[in-house]
Design a protein around this motif. Structure first.
Motif, mmCIF file in Angstrom:
data_model
loop_
_atom_site.group_PDB
_atom_site.id
_atom_site.type_symbol
_atom_site.label_atom_id
_atom_site.label_comp_id
_atom_site.label_asym_id
_atom_site.label_seq_id
_atom_site.Cartn_x
_atom_site.Cartn_y
_atom_site.Cartn_z
ATOM 1 N N ILE A 124 0.833 -1.198 0.000
ATOM 2 C CA ILE A 124 0.000 0.000 0.000
ATOM 3 C C ILE A 124 0.872 1.253 0.000
ATOM 4 N N THR A 143 2.452 4.751 -2.586
ATOM 5 C CA THR A 143 2.851 5.253 -3.901
ATOM 6 C C THR A 143 4.297 4.846 -4.162
ATOM 7 N N ILE A 200 0.442 3.127 -7.797
ATOM 8 C CA ILE A 200 -0.271 3.384 -6.545
ATOM 9 C C ILE A 200 -1.102 2.165 -6.180
ATOM 10 N N THR A 234 -3.848 1.124 -3.296
ATOM 11 C CA THR A 234 -4.665 1.690 -2.228
ATOM 12 C C THR A 234 -5.071 0.607 -1.232
#
Length: 131
Positions: free
Chosen positions: A9, A11, A39, A41
């Protein structure tokens, strides 16, 4: 290696993208200094955009840019990107499975090898966690 999904999780910034051939060759599909952002999430979505830093003329074809998004899951040392939308039409509604190696703030993703003209190529995408 088992990867806990929470470790992915965040970037990620692309450091390198190489193709190594069984003939000893090394290729750089997006040039020697590609740029990209990935990315992951917490609610299970992935978005990835990668491109050649020096793209040239604006009418270049899509070989210099990769973009897709969808859901993601992990299993037995792999991450699967379940593609819902993509720049490349043939990726839509497919699963892009990558072997995962995660160490501190470095992520390495390796798609399955491919063969072209009798040479087996192994892709390797190396990412660093964004601060």
């Amino acid at each position: 290696m088992s990867v806990h999904s929470s470790a992915l999780i965040g970037t990620w910034i692309l450091e390198s993208y190489t193709l190594s051939g069984s003939d000893g060759s090394v290729r750089h599909p997006l040039g020697s200094d590609p740029v990209g952002i990935g990315i992951y999430t917490a609610d299970g979505y992935v978005s990835a955009q990668l491109m050649r830093r020096e793209r040239g003329a604006p009418d270049r074809d899509r070989r210099d840019y990769i973009a897709y998004a969808g859901r993601w899951t992990t299993r037995e040392g792999t991450v699967s990107h379940h593609v819902r939308l993509a720049l490349h039409d043939d990726w839509i509604d497919t699963d892009l499975v990558r072997t995962v190696t995660l160490s501190d703030d470095r992520l390495v993703l390796e798609p399955p090898s491919t063969e072209l003209n009798g040479v087996t190529f192994r892709s390797r995408l190396t990412w660093s966690r964004s601060s």
